[in-house]
Design a protein around this motif. Sequence first.
Motif, PDB file in Angstrom:
ATOM      1  N   LEU A 151     -20.489 -13.623  37.408  1.00 43.33           N
ATOM      2  CA  LEU A 151     -21.262 -13.906  36.148  1.00 43.33           C
ATOM      3  C   LEU A 151     -22.435 -15.012  36.088  1.00 43.33           C
ATOM      4  CD1 LEU A 151     -18.990 -13.836  32.957  1.00 43.33           C
ATOM      5  CD2 LEU A 151     -20.268 -12.204  34.219  1.00 43.33           C
ATOM      6  N   PRO A 152     -23.616 -15.341  35.203  1.00 43.02           N
ATOM      7  CA  PRO A 152     -24.243 -15.951  36.269  1.00 43.02           C
ATOM      8  C   PRO A 152     -24.359 -17.331  35.650  1.00 43.02           C
ATOM      9  CG  PRO A 152     -25.114 -13.815  35.476  1.00 43.02           C
ATOM     10  CD  PRO A 152     -24.528 -13.858  34.894  1.00 43.02           C
ATOM     11  N   GLU A 153     -24.745 -18.551  36.591  1.00 41.41           N
ATOM     12  CA  GLU A 153     -24.331 -19.979  35.630  1.00 41.41           C
ATOM     13  C   GLU A 153     -25.325 -19.665  33.944  1.00 41.41           C
ATOM     14  OE1 GLU A 153     -23.805 -23.829  36.867  1.00 41.41           O
ATOM     15  OE2 GLU A 153     -24.251 -22.448  38.299  1.00 41.41           O
ATOM     16  N   GLY A 154     -24.345 -20.645  33.438  1.00 40.54           N
ATOM     17  CA  GLY A 154     -24.873 -20.683  32.061  1.00 40.54           C
ATOM     18  C   GLY A 154     -24.218 -19.929  30.826  1.00 40.54           C
ATOM     19  N   ILE A 170     -29.334  -8.798  42.720  1.00 43.18           N
ATOM     20  CA  ILE A 170     -28.981  -9.608  43.172  1.00 43.18           C
ATOM     21  C   ILE A 170     -27.762  -9.572  44.296  1.00 43.18           C
ATOM     22  CG2 ILE A 170     -28.680 -12.167  43.046  1.00 43.18           C
ATOM     23  CD1 ILE A 170     -30.825 -11.570  40.992  1.00 43.18           C
ATOM     24  N   ALA A 171     -26.699  -9.112  43.666  1.00 43.01           N
ATOM     25  CA  ALA A 171     -25.738  -9.115  44.775  1.00 43.01           C
ATOM     26  C   ALA A 171     -25.658  -7.562  45.250  1.00 43.01           C
ATOM     27  CB  ALA A 171     -24.213  -8.994  43.333  1.00 43.01           C
ATOM     28  N   HIS A 172     -26.407  -6.831  45.324  1.00 40.85           N
ATOM     29  CA  HIS A 172     -26.492  -6.147  46.680  1.00 40.85           C
ATOM     30  C   HIS A 172     -26.099  -4.558  45.873  1.00 40.85           C
ATOM     31  CE1 HIS A 172     -29.409  -8.176  48.783  1.00 40.85           C
ATOM     32  NE2 HIS A 172     -28.525  -8.861  48.646  1.00 40.85           N
TER      33      HIS A 172
END
Length: 53
Positions: free
Chosen positions: A44-47, A3-5
């Motif tokens: 970092l991913p939320e949660g 997702i962050a390429h």
Amino acid sequence: MRIAHVDPRTIDRQTGPAPTSVGDRYGSKHLREDEIAILSAIPLPEGLDLGRI
């Protein structure tokens, strides 16, 4: 990381899958300083709970 390429080579060095090509089997198996900097800058991913690690 996708997702962050992040570059596929950097992802492979971080996650450790088997190389997929002859060229991937040669050279350093460790992350370079620039790759470490890229990975450390990814949010970092939320949660995400890292409390039990």
